[in-house]
Design a protein around this motif. Structure first.
Motif, PDB file in Angstrom:
ATOM      1  N   GLY A 164      16.689 -22.949  38.198  1.00 20.60           N
ATOM      2  CA  GLY A 164      17.324 -21.673  37.889  1.00 20.60           C
ATOM      3  C   GLY A 164      17.520 -21.442  36.405  1.00 20.60           C
ATOM      4  O   GLY A 164      16.696 -21.848  35.577  1.00 20.60           O
ATOM      5  N   ASN A 165      18.631 -20.821  36.067  1.00 15.91           N
ATOM      6  CA  ASN A 165      18.854 -20.395  34.683  1.00 15.91           C
ATOM      7  C   ASN A 165      19.927 -21.193  33.954  1.00 15.91           C
ATOM      8  O   ASN A 165      20.304 -20.849  32.838  1.00 15.91           O
ATOM      9  CB  ASN A 165      19.221 -18.910  34.651  1.00 15.91           C
ATOM     10  CG  ASN A 165      20.457 -18.603  35.495  1.00 15.91           C
ATOM     11  OD1 ASN A 165      21.160 -19.516  35.946  1.00 15.91           O
ATOM     12  ND2 ASN A 165      20.722 -17.327  35.721  1.00 15.91           N
ATOM     13  N   GLU A 203      23.802 -18.996  29.593  1.00 16.36           N
ATOM     14  CA  GLU A 203      23.560 -17.956  28.581  1.00 16.36           C
ATOM     15  C   GLU A 203      22.154 -18.085  28.013  1.00 16.36           C
ATOM     16  O   GLU A 203      21.412 -17.103  27.903  1.00 16.36           O
ATOM     17  CB  GLU A 203      24.594 -18.058  27.462  1.00 16.36           C
ATOM     18  CG  GLU A 203      24.444 -16.967  26.416  1.00 16.36           C
ATOM     19  CD  GLU A 203      25.516 -17.026  25.343  1.00 16.36           C
ATOM     20  OE1 GLU A 203      25.426 -16.238  24.376  1.00 16.36           O
ATOM     21  OE2 GLU A 203      26.443 -17.855  25.469  1.00 16.36           O
ATOM     22  N   ALA A 204      21.768 -19.311  27.670  1.00 16.93           N
ATOM     23  CA  ALA A 204      20.422 -19.532  27.130  1.00 16.93           C
ATOM     24  C   ALA A 204      19.360 -19.303  28.197  1.00 16.93           C
ATOM     25  O   ALA A 204      18.291 -18.749  27.918  1.00 16.93           O
ATOM     26  CB  ALA A 204      20.317 -20.946  26.566  1.00 16.93           C
ATOM     27  N   ASP A 215      14.918 -15.987  30.464  1.00 14.94           N
ATOM     28  CA  ASP A 215      14.341 -15.226  31.579  1.00 14.94           C
ATOM     29  C   ASP A 215      14.144 -13.763  31.195  1.00 14.94           C
ATOM     30  O   ASP A 215      13.122 -13.158  31.515  1.00 14.94           O
ATOM     31  CB  ASP A 215      15.249 -15.319  32.810  1.00 14.94           C
ATOM     32  CG  ASP A 215      15.221 -16.704  33.441  1.00 14.94           C
ATOM     33  OD1 ASP A 215      14.331 -17.503  33.096  1.00 14.94           O
ATOM     34  OD2 ASP A 215      16.110 -16.991  34.272  1.00 14.94           O
ATOM     35  N   LYS A 216      15.131 -13.202  30.523  1.00 15.38           N
ATOM     36  CA  LYS A 216      15.041 -11.793  30.105  1.00 15.38           C
ATOM     37  C   LYS A 216      13.901 -11.600  29.109  1.00 15.38           C
ATOM     38  O   LYS A 216      13.151 -10.623  29.178  1.00 15.38           O
ATOM     39  CB  LYS A 216      16.357 -11.326  29.506  1.00 15.38           C
ATOM     40  CG  LYS A 216      16.394  -9.831  29.176  1.00 15.38           C
ATOM     41  CD  LYS A 216      17.753  -9.403  28.659  1.00 15.38           C
ATOM     42  CE  LYS A 216      17.836  -7.881  28.512  1.00 15.38           C
ATOM     43  NZ  LYS A 216      16.801  -7.331  27.632  1.00 15.38           N
ATOM     44  N   ASP A 217      13.771 -12.539  28.197  1.00 16.03           N
ATOM     45  CA  ASP A 217      12.695 -12.450  27.210  1.00 16.03           C
ATOM     46  C   ASP A 217      11.338 -12.476  27.899  1.00 16.03           C
ATOM     47  O   ASP A 217      10.436 -11.713  27.540  1.00 16.03           O
ATOM     48  CB  ASP A 217      12.807 -13.609  26.223  1.00 16.03           C
ATOM     49  CG  ASP A 217      11.667 -13.608  25.211  1.00 16.03           C
ATOM     50  OD1 ASP A 217      11.670 -12.757  24.312  1.00 16.03           O
ATOM     51  OD2 ASP A 217      10.752 -14.458  25.342  1.00 16.03           O
ATOM     52  N   TYR A 218      11.197 -13.343  28.914  1.00 14.55           N
ATOM     53  CA  TYR A 218       9.921 -13.415  29.630  1.00 14.55           C
ATOM     54  C   TYR A 218       9.616 -12.098  30.345  1.00 14.55           C
ATOM     55  O   TYR A 218       8.507 -11.562  30.229  1.00 14.55           O
ATOM     56  CB  TYR A 218       9.949 -14.576  30.629  1.00 14.55           C
ATOM     57  CG  TYR A 218       8.775 -14.560  31.586  1.00 14.55           C
ATOM     58  CD1 TYR A 218       7.483 -14.788  31.130  1.00 14.55           C
ATOM     59  CD2 TYR A 218       8.957 -14.287  32.940  1.00 14.55           C
ATOM     60  CE1 TYR A 218       6.408 -14.750  32.001  1.00 14.55           C
ATOM     61  CE2 TYR A 218       7.881 -14.252  33.813  1.00 14.55           C
ATOM     62  CZ  TYR A 218       6.614 -14.481  33.337  1.00 14.55           C
ATOM     63  OH  TYR A 218       5.546 -14.432  34.200  1.00 14.55           O
TER      64      TYR A 218
END
Length: 535
Positions: A456-457, A465-466, A471-474
């Motif tokens: 997961g994240n 947070e990182a 994930d958002k950047d990808y």
């Protein structure tokens, strides 16, 4: 829920997963020379040759009755000379431009599409679900008309998973594929989905790159002429202008559509568009490798990943090759690495099948074809793992099962994940509908439980947070874009965590006697029971 799977007392030993293999295969498959690995393209033979060479080197045998490849008949449809999507009869005419404001295509295999003065009806979320007491088409005849549809489910904004459509978690009714299927069943001439980034889980750039250029469909009798003439998407702002031109408030009607009993709303305007199609019929290929079993070779455990990506796409900073390094060269690399590890450990009692499928990006076409035309009977397919994008962010503290709560495979992985001192957590973004977006779903619909799960994240270095930022950047910067390229600086330690779980669960299945089923509450349980009962 009680698991009926007989879990081994001791998990299989952790394998030696080759990071060099993961790097090499991912880098090679995402090289520009393969031009984005589009199915049925000029580069497909070279892609297949490379995958077969890696399967051979890993120690697998040809899995399709002595052959490495399985034909997947496809038809390629490329829309050309696309006219603007126009709406007339409202307060002012509206003309939407291709790519920037809208995209349109067709499932129909026909040289020309002409939509002329088609009455437009807003049908909310476009759902007909009698078992949930919901029908957005009740009381309206949309035959020959254009339906405008919202993306996702009516309760996608719900914070919890409680609601008529499972709250925040998307059901299949929220997937765009369902919405076009239902519109066709209702006789609509055109079906247009309003794009919104949050409920769609991706931006307009993903829609544009995925829906322009050659589109692939199964090559079947009837040429899909029972489908709507036109399918497509429009951006949110043009949609609001359309409703305003019709004297309607988009936000108010979208809110009304979230409630049971919503009635479809004729907009009093007419839609027109058209285009010509270039048509080419050609079989793509699935790659099938096998590690034969020693005692029950007719019973198989399945590992799958799709080899295809988008090919040439809209250029960004002069680059028009959508390389698909993570999506999904990395998954094929995972197949090869798992095959090597299993060959080195020695064959299992049951056979292990390694399946690299085509045309996932076109709607899970390769896996759907295999599921409908299996080399190994599905009643004899024990279960398995699907891999779509490996974790290159680094080690994580959590493990996320896509569409959790469906099969007994989840009971098998819990102790394996716990042994890594990781916690199983719900999906961070269940509204994205991940369970319906990769090849495991093709097998689920036929009753075969396939695990789709990964780290997961919650990064060991940087926390959630990182992980969320990565994930958002990808999604924002690389997903379905030319920027999904191989990076030598990726941290593969998280992928090793996940591949270890896949290896251990797969080996436990392949050396065992159990037949994992779906939980009683799963929509796939009945299919599996009927399949197994026939044996």
């Amino acid at each position: 829920m009680v698991c009926t799977v007989c879990h081994a007392q001791t998990a299989p030993a952790a394998p030696d997963i080759s990071v060099d293999t993961l790097k090499t295969v991912t880098r090679e498959l995402s090289d520009d020379k393969f031009e984005g690995r589009a199915p049925a393209s000029e580069t497909e033979p070279a892609v297949l040759e490379y995958i077969v060479s890696q399967f051979k080197a890993a120690g697998l045998k040809p899995g399709n009755n002595g052959k490495w490849l399985q034909d997947v008949p496809l038809v390629q449809i490329t829309a050309q000379n696309v006219k603007p999507l126009t709406f007339t009869g409202g307060k002012q005419p509206l003309s939407l431009d291709y790519r920037t404001d809208m995209v349109v295509a067709t499932y129909r295999v026909t040289p020309e599409i002409d939509l002329l003065n088609s009455d437009v009806v807003f049908v909310g979320y476009g759902i007909n679900a009698p078992e949930r007491g919901w029908n957005d088409y009740a009381g309206v005849d949309v035959k020959g008309k254009t339906v405008v549809i919202l993306v996702n489910d009516p309760d996608w904004k719900t914070a919890s998973r409680e609601g008529p459509f499972e709250g925040r978690a998307m059901t299949y009714y929220g997937r765009w594929t369902y919405k076009y299927e239902e519109a066709a069943r209702q006789g609509a001439a055109a079906a247009i989905i309003v794009h919104q980034t949050e409920p769609a889980a991706y931006g307009w750039g993903v829609v544009r790159s995925s829906w322009t250029g050659p589109q692939l469909e199964p090559d079947i009798a009837g040429d899909h002429m029972d489908q709507s003439k036109v399918i497509g998407w429009i951006q949110l702002d043009p949609a609001k202008k359309l409703f305003a031109a019709a004297g309607k408030d988009f936000d108010a009607l979208a809110e009304a559509a979230t409630h049971k009993g919503f009635k479809a709303v004729p907009l009093g305007v007419k839609a027109s568009t058209g285009f010509v199609n270039s048509i080419r019929r050609q079989a793509s290929k699935n790659v099938v490798g096998i590690l034969p079993g020693t005692e029950k070779p007719d019973e198989v455990v399945l590992f799958s990943a799709h080899w295809d990506h988008l090919g040439k796409c809209d250029a960004i900073q002069g680059d028009d090759i959508c390389n698909g390094a993570l999506d999904n060269a990395s998954g094929v690399a995972g197949l090869v690495a798992l095959a090597k590890a299993n060959v080195e450990a020695g064959p299992t009692k049951r056979s292990q099948v390694y399946l690299a499928v085509t045309a996932e990006e076109s709607g899970l076409l390769g896996s759907a074809y295999y599921a409908a035309n299996p080399v190994f009977p599905l009643a004899k397919t024990v279960g398995g793992v699907n891999m779509d994008v490996l974790n290159v962010k680094g080690r994580v503290n959590n493990f996320v099962i896509t569409g959790a709560g469906k099969s007994e495979l989840e009971d098998m992985v819990r102790p394996l994940v716990a042994a890594q001192e990781r916690a199983i957590e719900p999906e961070a973004h269940p509204e994205a509908g991940g369970y319906y977006r990769s090849d495991h779903f093709s097998f689920a619909k036929k009753g075969v439980p396939m695990l789709d799960a990964a780290g997961g994240n919650d990064l060991v270095k940087g926390g959630k947070e990182a992980g969320e930022a990565a994930d958002k950047d990808y999604v924002d910067q690389r997903y379905h874009k030319p920027q999904d390229e191989y990076d030598p600086n990726w941290d593969w330690s998280g992928a090793i965590q996940d591949l270890t779980v896949y290896y251990q669960m797969g080996r436990e299945l392949a050396d065992g006697t159990s037949w994992p089923n779906w939980y009683e509450s799963s929509e796939f349980r009945k299919i599996r029971d009927q399949s197994r009962a026939a044996e």
